[in-house]
Design an enzyme around this catalytic site. Structure first.
Site, PDB file in Angstrom:
ATOM      1  N   CYS A 118       7.140   2.686 -21.502  1.00 48.75           N
ATOM      2  CA  CYS A 118       7.102   4.027 -20.923  1.00 48.75           C
ATOM      3  C   CYS A 118       7.428   3.882 -19.443  1.00 48.75           C
ATOM      4  CB  CYS A 118       5.783   4.741 -21.175  1.00 48.75           C
ATOM      5  SG  CYS A 118       4.349   4.058 -20.348  1.00 48.75           S
ATOM      6  N   CYS A 194       8.146   7.427 -24.019  1.00 43.52           N
ATOM      7  CA  CYS A 194       8.275   8.605 -23.159  1.00 43.52           C
ATOM      8  C   CYS A 194       9.755   8.853 -22.922  1.00 43.52           C
ATOM      9  CB  CYS A 194       7.505   8.450 -21.846  1.00 43.52           C
ATOM     10  SG  CYS A 194       8.310   7.480 -20.573  1.00 43.52           S
ATOM     11  N   CYS A 202      18.462   0.177 -19.157  1.00 37.02           N
ATOM     12  CA  CYS A 202      17.939  -1.160 -19.441  1.00 37.02           C
ATOM     13  C   CYS A 202      19.079  -1.999 -20.005  1.00 37.02           C
ATOM     14  CB  CYS A 202      16.792  -1.120 -20.450  1.00 37.02           C
ATOM     15  SG  CYS A 202      15.227  -0.525 -19.794  1.00 37.02           S
TER      16      CYS A 202
END
Length: 270
Positions: A118, A194, A202
């Site tokens: 998250c 989330c 990423c």
């Protein structure tokens, strides 16, 4: 896929803005995303985004559906899969060095490494890590991280965990970079819990773990009395406990990767 359809898809994806929209929608798939959230994440003007969405929808790469007063856009996964297959099988004539490869089976000979992400790693992903440690036995190794640096555990989250009898020793907020290096455990499953984490950039995960988006509201944004805030944290804990309990009970030894991915996606929608 027909040649004309492929050229239409490539033309739609040939703009950096439209490609960014598709990349964002893929991170949230199979859920939809509101235009305001897309624009905010990508820093794009609303009129520019509207143009890109119309182009992508006209090309058949994304779709839209209205839920109440909100319009949600989703990526059309079958069309993208067909486009990728067209590149490898038609254009590339099935060359093995061009075809996407992925593990055909889940490795059942070791515990599964599972990472929950998250934005802050202060509540939701911490809940998930602690819950899986409690429910997973020796079959799973649970980890959590956040995309935002310098976070700390939320005291309401710790209180909920302790009230439910879960071990909080060793829990700490961690940045996702801890799991991106060569010495980090290789993940089998990566879940974002989330919407912000799903939207954040990423690097691709080594080993091609199965991924899914299990987004839910941030309990830290709840307003009111401490009791009302605590209720928001308890609700998030309960929802994650339900999903993770169902996850641990999946027949991993009987499911191929595609079927397992579909189960993971459904858990995120439930």
């Amino acid at each position: 896929m027909e040649y004309e359809a492929a050229t239409r898809h490539f033309a739609a994806l040939g703009h950096p803005g439209r490609l960014s929209v598709v990349r964002l929608l893929l991170r949230h798939a199979p859920r939809g995303v509101r235009p305001t959230e897309i624009a905010g994440t990508l820093g794009m003007k609303s009129n520019t985004l509207s143009h890109h969405l119309a182009e992508l929808e006209g090309a058949g790469l994304i779709g839209s559906a209205r839920e109440g007063r909100s319009l949600f856009y989703t990526v059309r996964l079958p069309e993208l899969a067909a486009l990728i297959a067209y590149l490898g099988q038609d254009c590339g004539r099935g060359r093995p060095d061009l075809m996407p490869t992925h593990p055909t089976e889940i490795d059942m000979d070791r515990p599964f490494n599972v990472l929950f992400i998250c934005s802050g790693n202060s509540a939701r992903s911490i809940f998930a890590e602690a819950i899986l440690r409690s429910l997973g036995g020796t079959r799973f190794r649970a980890f959590s991280a956040g995309t935002r640096p310098n976070s700390v555990l939320n005291p309401f989250a710790i209180e909920v965990l302790e009230r439910n009898g879960l071990d909080t020793s060793g829990l700490r907020s961690k940045h996702v970079a801890e799991f991106e290096g060569p010495e980090a455990p290789r993940m089998d499953f990566v879940f974002t819990v989330c919407d912000q984490a799903a939207s954040d950039e990423c690097a691709p995960w080594p080993g091609q773990p199965l991924t899914a988006h299990w987004g839910m509201p941030d309990p830290a944004k709840a307003e009111g009395t401490d009791a009302e805030k605590g209720l928001a944290f308890a609700k998030a804990f309960g929802e994650l406990h339900r999903r993770i309990s169902a996850f641990t009970q999946l027949p991993f030894d009987q499911l191929e990767r595609l079927a397992l991915q579909q189960h993971l996606d459904r858990l995120g929608e439930a």
